[in-house]
Design an enzyme around this catalytic site. Structure first.
Site, PDB file in Angstrom:
ATOM      1  N   LYS A 148       0.153  -8.171  -2.270  1.00  0.00           N
ATOM      2  CA  LYS A 148      -1.114  -7.636  -2.777  1.00  0.00           C
ATOM      3  C   LYS A 148      -0.856  -6.256  -3.358  1.00  0.00           C
ATOM      4  O   LYS A 148      -0.265  -5.403  -2.706  1.00  0.00           O
ATOM      5  CB  LYS A 148      -2.153  -7.524  -1.664  1.00  0.00           C
ATOM      6  CG  LYS A 148      -3.489  -6.947  -2.145  1.00  0.00           C
ATOM      7  CD  LYS A 148      -4.497  -6.821  -1.005  1.00  0.00           C
ATOM      8  CE  LYS A 148      -4.258  -5.610  -0.129  1.00  0.00           C
ATOM      9  NZ  LYS A 148      -4.620  -4.326  -0.815  1.00  0.00           N
ATOM     10  N   LYS A 198     -11.045  -4.792  -6.945  1.00  0.00           N
ATOM     11  CA  LYS A 198     -12.462  -4.754  -6.538  1.00  0.00           C
ATOM     12  C   LYS A 198     -13.368  -4.210  -7.654  1.00  0.00           C
ATOM     13  O   LYS A 198     -14.131  -3.261  -7.454  1.00  0.00           O
ATOM     14  CB  LYS A 198     -12.634  -3.908  -5.271  1.00  0.00           C
ATOM     15  CG  LYS A 198     -11.874  -4.418  -4.053  1.00  0.00           C
ATOM     16  CD  LYS A 198     -12.171  -3.561  -2.830  1.00  0.00           C
ATOM     17  CE  LYS A 198     -11.423  -4.038  -1.604  1.00  0.00           C
ATOM     18  NZ  LYS A 198      -9.974  -3.732  -1.676  1.00  0.00           N
ATOM     19  N   LEU A 199     -13.296  -4.817  -8.804  1.00  0.00           N
ATOM     20  CA  LEU A 199     -14.091  -4.333  -9.933  1.00  0.00           C
ATOM     21  C   LEU A 199     -15.591  -4.437  -9.641  1.00  0.00           C
ATOM     22  O   LEU A 199     -16.065  -5.407  -9.061  1.00  0.00           O
ATOM     23  CB  LEU A 199     -13.763  -5.124 -11.192  1.00  0.00           C
ATOM     24  CG  LEU A 199     -12.319  -5.063 -11.694  1.00  0.00           C
ATOM     25  CD1 LEU A 199     -12.198  -5.769 -13.033  1.00  0.00           C
ATOM     26  CD2 LEU A 199     -11.822  -3.632 -11.798  1.00  0.00           C
ATOM     27  N   HIS A 200     -16.322  -3.415 -10.054  1.00  0.00           N
ATOM     28  CA  HIS A 200     -17.774  -3.358  -9.827  1.00  0.00           C
ATOM     29  C   HIS A 200     -18.358  -2.455 -10.905  1.00  0.00           C
ATOM     30  O   HIS A 200     -18.342  -1.237 -10.793  1.00  0.00           O
ATOM     31  CB  HIS A 200     -18.058  -2.802  -8.428  1.00  0.00           C
ATOM     32  CG  HIS A 200     -19.500  -2.877  -8.030  1.00  0.00           C
ATOM     33  ND1 HIS A 200     -19.931  -2.552  -6.765  1.00  0.00           N
ATOM     34  CD2 HIS A 200     -20.616  -3.239  -8.707  1.00  0.00           C
ATOM     35  CE1 HIS A 200     -21.248  -2.710  -6.681  1.00  0.00           C
ATOM     36  NE2 HIS A 200     -21.676  -3.122  -7.854  1.00  0.00           N
ATOM     37  N   ASP A 201     -18.875  -3.079 -11.958  1.00  0.00           N
ATOM     38  CA  ASP A 201     -19.400  -2.316 -13.089  1.00  0.00           C
ATOM     39  C   ASP A 201     -20.389  -3.208 -13.828  1.00  0.00           C
ATOM     40  O   ASP A 201     -20.679  -4.320 -13.378  1.00  0.00           O
ATOM     41  CB  ASP A 201     -18.251  -1.862 -13.997  1.00  0.00           C
ATOM     42  CG  ASP A 201     -18.531  -0.540 -14.702  1.00  0.00           C
ATOM     43  OD1 ASP A 201     -19.666  -0.386 -15.217  1.00  0.00           O
ATOM     44  OD2 ASP A 201     -17.646   0.325 -14.747  1.00  0.00           O
ATOM     45  N   ASP A 244       0.840  -1.205   0.000  1.00  0.00           N
ATOM     46  CA  ASP A 244       0.000   0.000   0.000  1.00  0.00           C
ATOM     47  C   ASP A 244       0.873   1.252   0.000  1.00  0.00           C
ATOM     48  O   ASP A 244       0.974   1.976   1.002  1.00  0.00           O
ATOM     49  CB  ASP A 244      -0.943  -0.022   1.201  1.00  0.00           C
ATOM     50  CG  ASP A 244      -1.953  -1.152   1.106  1.00  0.00           C
ATOM     51  OD1 ASP A 244      -2.311  -1.531  -0.021  1.00  0.00           O
ATOM     52  OD2 ASP A 244      -2.368  -1.675   2.153  1.00  0.00           O
ATOM     53  N   GLN A 247     -10.372  -0.717  10.502  1.00  0.00           N
ATOM     54  CA  GLN A 247     -10.988  -2.026  10.345  1.00  0.00           C
ATOM     55  C   GLN A 247     -11.915  -2.304  11.521  1.00  0.00           C
ATOM     56  O   GLN A 247     -11.602  -1.990  12.668  1.00  0.00           O
ATOM     57  CB  GLN A 247      -9.902  -3.122  10.299  1.00  0.00           C
ATOM     58  CG  GLN A 247      -8.900  -2.948   9.176  1.00  0.00           C
ATOM     59  CD  GLN A 247      -9.381  -3.550   7.869  1.00  0.00           C
ATOM     60  OE1 GLN A 247     -10.567  -3.736   7.676  1.00  0.00           O
ATOM     61  NE2 GLN A 247      -8.459  -3.840   6.980  1.00  0.00           N
ATOM     62  N   ARG A 268      -1.353  -2.878   7.370  1.00  0.00           N
ATOM     63  CA  ARG A 268      -0.687  -1.952   8.282  1.00  0.00           C
ATOM     64  C   ARG A 268      -0.063  -2.605   9.502  1.00  0.00           C
ATOM     65  O   ARG A 268       0.847  -2.046  10.104  1.00  0.00           O
ATOM     66  CB  ARG A 268      -1.679  -0.861   8.707  1.00  0.00           C
ATOM     67  CG  ARG A 268      -1.925   0.156   7.599  1.00  0.00           C
ATOM     68  CD  ARG A 268      -3.120   1.036   7.862  1.00  0.00           C
ATOM     69  NE  ARG A 268      -4.382   0.299   7.738  1.00  0.00           N
ATOM     70  CZ  ARG A 268      -5.575   0.868   7.761  1.00  0.00           C
ATOM     71  NH1 ARG A 268      -5.694   2.172   7.903  1.00  0.00           N
ATOM     72  NH2 ARG A 268      -6.668   0.139   7.614  1.00  0.00           N
ATOM     73  N   ASP A 309      -5.710  -6.474  -6.261  1.00  0.00           N
ATOM     74  CA  ASP A 309      -6.887  -6.106  -5.468  1.00  0.00           C
ATOM     75  C   ASP A 309      -7.539  -4.849  -6.048  1.00  0.00           C
ATOM     76  O   ASP A 309      -7.351  -3.752  -5.544  1.00  0.00           O
ATOM     77  CB  ASP A 309      -6.440  -5.887  -4.019  1.00  0.00           C
ATOM     78  CG  ASP A 309      -7.567  -5.493  -3.091  1.00  0.00           C
ATOM     79  OD1 ASP A 309      -8.729  -5.835  -3.388  1.00  0.00           O
ATOM     80  OD2 ASP A 309      -7.286  -4.848  -2.062  1.00  0.00           O
ATOM     81  N   THR A 328     -14.287  -5.194   5.342  1.00  0.00           N
ATOM     82  CA  THR A 328     -14.031  -5.378   6.773  1.00  0.00           C
ATOM     83  C   THR A 328     -14.053  -4.070   7.552  1.00  0.00           C
ATOM     84  O   THR A 328     -13.942  -4.070   8.772  1.00  0.00           O
ATOM     85  CB  THR A 328     -12.685  -6.098   7.007  1.00  0.00           C
ATOM     86  OG1 THR A 328     -11.650  -5.420   6.297  1.00  0.00           O
ATOM     87  CG2 THR A 328     -12.758  -7.536   6.544  1.00  0.00           C
TER      88      THR A 328
END
Length: 238
Positions: free
Chosen positions: A32, A61-64, A10, A192, A213, A59, A121
């Site tokens: 990741k 997180k596709l949403h279409d 990250d 989280q 983290r 990672d 989460t």
């Protein structure tokens, strides 16, 4: 290579991610790559990591709409990462088309696993019911989305540790449970909501840990990673 622990890179740039890998000797560990790094560096970062023998969970997180996700997955398949994910809330057709895209875009010897995100989460019952106006308990929604994902071609789901055992019961032992929110006993929870230790994760049936983290923000990231690995591997052997 232990593919049951993925270290979250990250970082905003490849330069910073590579410096972290080099400084703490994370060469070759599964990683990741999330939106922050991929949107800055693009496929180049995947190529660099593969050259260094890292297994990769992409990672995004596709949403279409289903067609768009299918076409995106067809391109992603050519990167030959280990796993990539979609949001299960995209529905059955979107999940099916995502799988179709991965299969049609893959080579004969490598098909990327499709993982679906159930409920983030960072969410809890109150946020799910009051903000998103999705009725029912968070747990019931997670189990429903996991079952929906399996029935439509997903190889597993991203979920919290606390839902992994019930998901295994419904979807079967081979259905992967990928669990973020892993914390050592002295780690901060941050944003989280549904967190757990590596020991609890293994007892609950988690297959793959995603380490963020609790490692990257630790005073000594390598020491923290080794501690997680020791606790996780101990549970795998016990």
């Amino acid at each position: 290579m232990n593919k049951s622990m993925y270290l979250s890179l990250d970082f905003p740039t490849w330069k910073e991610a590579k410096a972290f890998i080099d400084r703490y000797e994370f060469h070759g560990v599964p990683v990741k790559v999330g939106m922050e790094l991929f949107y800055r560096e693009g496929p180049h970062v995947i190529e660099k990591l593969k050259e260094a023998n890292h297994a990769i969970f992409l990672d995004l997180k596709l949403h279409d709409i289903p067609t768009t996700v299918m076409k995106a997955m067809k391109n992603i398949a050519q990167l030959e990462v280990d796993m990539v994910n979609v949001h299960a809330l995209g529905g059955s057709e979107m999940i099916q088309r995502a799988k179709d895209g991965l299969v049609s875009g893959s080579t004969a010897d490598h098909v990327t696993k499709l993982i679906a995100v159930t409920v983030l989460t960072s969410m809890d019952d109150e946020a799910l019911n009051s903000e998103l106006r999705i009725p029912g308990s968070l747990n019931d929604n997670v189990l429903h989305l996991a079952d929906l994902s399996k029935q439509n071609g997903a190889d597993g789901v991203v979920c919290s540790v606390h839902e992994a055992k019930a998901i295994k019961h419904i979807c079967g032992a081979s259905f992967l449970t990928v669990t973020p929110g892993i914390r050592l006993g002295d780690s901060d929870v941050n944003d989280q909501k549904r967190v757990a230790t590596p020991k609890i994760a293994k007892e609950s049936g988690a297959d793959i840990l995603v380490l963020g983290r609790t490692i990257t923000k630790a005073t000594d990231p390598r020491k923290a990673y080794n501690k997680v690995s020791e606790e996780w591997q101990h549970e795998l052997k016990s």
